[in-house]
Design a protein around this motif. Structure first.
Motif, PDB file in Angstrom:
ATOM      1  N   HIS A 174      -5.374  -0.505  -0.322  1.00 50.54           N
ATOM      2  CA  HIS A 174      -5.234  -0.995  -1.694  1.00 50.54           C
ATOM      3  C   HIS A 174      -6.529  -1.499  -2.328  1.00 50.54           C
ATOM      4  N   THR A 226       0.440   5.922   2.515  1.00 47.62           N
ATOM      5  CA  THR A 226      -0.228   4.655   2.200  1.00 47.62           C
ATOM      6  C   THR A 226      -1.669   4.929   1.749  1.00 47.62           C
ATOM      7  N   THR A 233       0.777  -1.249   0.000  1.00 47.00           N
ATOM      8  CA  THR A 233       0.000   0.000   0.000  1.00 47.00           C
ATOM      9  C   THR A 233       0.815   1.311   0.000  1.00 47.00           C
TER      10      THR A 233
END
Ligand SMILES: Cc1cc2nc3c(=O)[nH]c(=O)nc-3n(C[C@H](O)[C@H](O)[C@H](O)COP(=O)(O)OP(=O)(O)OC[C@H]3O[C@@H](n4cnc5c(N)ncnc54)[C@H](O)[C@@H]3O)c2cc1C
Length: 416
Positions: A182, A179, A77
């Motif tokens: 995802h 991050t 991520t």
């Protein structure tokens, strides 16, 4: 259905039974203007921008499994744009800017978290190399801060400064790195593409290409032939296998990369930290788990599982900079197949077959590229010319000798 605080409140009052499916499950039509093979982050983003930005109404994404089953749902991520080379830096910074507006663009919470990334350096010569990279970033208008040992100690007091095998001298920080959740990226792009009329067809593998006289006119699938004016392939770790069906041999090898998650811990790691004397990178998820990874396994494979020597190597890297990680219990680990190119950089280009286009070679860094790759591939498919940030990502750079070798490792995929 738009997501909003009002909608969350209204649905909660009604027992949360009024939410609609996030995308439809249509049957494939006999023909489309554009078919995107591969429903990972890059394929879905391409379809989204084709429909939204380039106003193409007749687009399908074919995914052999389910949305998010590939690397878009398997990565660690990390997003960043801390590149050195001209071919890369403007592209990844374009991607970073798209990340910064992505949730508003998609009306979807992708948990974009710009908590910063710090690359540690351990020798004087490594500091010089990082200074050079930081300067290149700043010349491209990208944020970069060189942290000396004391500044770094303030940000990351948990690092092993005093008794480390590889002394920690400082770090190159990109505060805008961070991050993103995802699989929310896959779902967000799928939802957005569907809302703009894209057909997302899961469990529909492209088993071959319809090619005659050097022109691609569609794909073969277990659900029959589907014709298209243009076919774009974005299948990441399966790139060489899929393009072999069109008779192409790519400058790409497939390797497995593993990821690891520990049990939940109290907040300790402020952003992403990477080890400079080995291969180890770590961040902490919102649930508290340490999310970390290291090098590829280094054997050519299509198996989505890793080998123990690499587990040992990754853990050794972790313990070298933060010995307390040895006390944390590992909860989960998995592998993903990444498409390593010969110079470590991607390809977004037409092929020599008319109507067939390729997007791949993302190695283990393609998640952060997802939005820019989507725009660039959609631009190429819609206009037949490369996007201004992706002009270097051509097939012929390997024959012309114009490598984009960010790591300076030479033409060996397992070293990038
Ligand atoms: C463990 C790990 C950690 C990583 N960490 C990071 C990170 O921190 N930051 C970063 O930037 N990058 C990271 N990456 C790399 C990044 O995940 C990939 O580069 C990127 O996700 C690849 O693009 P994608 O999302 O389109 O791939 P995928 O999600 O793999 O999409 C490709 C899709 O194509 C489908 N497909 C394959 N063959 C066919 C076919 N014949 N017909 C139809 N569909 C087909 C597959 O099922 C798959 O869903 C990591 C990768 C791994 C494995």
């Amino acid at each position: 259905m738009r997501n909003s605080a009002f909608q969350v409140f209204k649905q909660a009052l009604q027992g949360d039974v009024g939410w609609k499916p996030v995308w439809r499950s249509p049957d494939p039509k006999p023909e489309y203007d554009f078919i995107i093979v591969g429903g990972g982050g890059h394929g879905l983003a391409t379809a989204y921008y084709l429909a939204k930005k380039y106003r193409q109404a007749n687009v399908a994404v074919l995914e052999k499994g389910w949305i998010g089953s590939g690397n878009v749902g398997r990565n660690t991520t990390i997003i960043r744009s801390n590149y050195l080379l001209d071919g890369n830096e403007p592209f990844y910074e374009f991607s970073m800017k798209l990340w910064e507006g992505l949730e508003q663009e998609l009306n979807y919470n992708a948990m974009v978290s710009q908590r910063g990334i710090i690359n540690l350096f351990h020798t004087d010569s490594q500091r010089d190399a990082f200074v050079r990279r930081g300067n290149a970033m700043r010349l491209n208008g990208v944020d970069a801060v060189l942290l000396d040992r004391e500044a770094l100690r303030k940000e990351c007091p948990f690092l092993n400064f005093d008794n480390a095998r590889f002394p920690i001298l400082g770090g190159l920080s990109q505060p805008r790195g961070g991050t993103v959740r995802h699989d929310a990226v896959a779902w967000g792009y799928a939802r957005g593409a569907d809302q703009h009329g894209v057909d997302i067809i899961q469990n529909c593998e492209a088993t071959g290409f319809l090619i005659s006289d050097g022109v691609c006119t569609g794909v073969a699938t277990p659900r029959g032939q589907i014709r298209a004016k243009k076919v774009g392939v974005a299948v990441a770790g399966s790139s060489s296998r899929v393009m072999a069906k069109a008779g192409m041999r790519l400058p790409i090898e497939s390797h497995v990369l593993q990821a690891f998650v520990s049990e939940g811990l109290k907040p300790i790691i402020p952003g992403v930290v990477t080890f400079g004397a080995g291969h180890f990178y770590v961040s902490q998820s919102n649930k508290g788990g340490l999310v970390f990874g290291g090098d590829i396994d280094g054997y050519n494979t299509y198996a989505q599982r890793g080998n123990l020597p690499t587990v040992e190597d990754v853990c050794e890297g972790g313990v070298a900079i933060m010995p307390m990680i040895g006390r944390a219990r590992l909860l989960r680990m998995w592998g993903g197949v990444v498409d390593m190119s010969m110079d470590g950089s991607p390809i977004i280009d037409k092929t020599h077959i008319e109507g067939l286009y390729f997007n791949g070679g993302w190695c283990y860094g393609g998640f952060k590229a997802t939005p820019a790759s989507g725009v660039a591939f959609a631009h190429l498919l819609a206009t037949d010319s490369p996007h201004e940030t992706a002009t270097a990502y051509r097939f012929d750079r390997f024959s012309r000798g114009y490598m984009i070798d960010e790591k300076g490792m030479g033409a060996q995929p397992n070293l990038h």
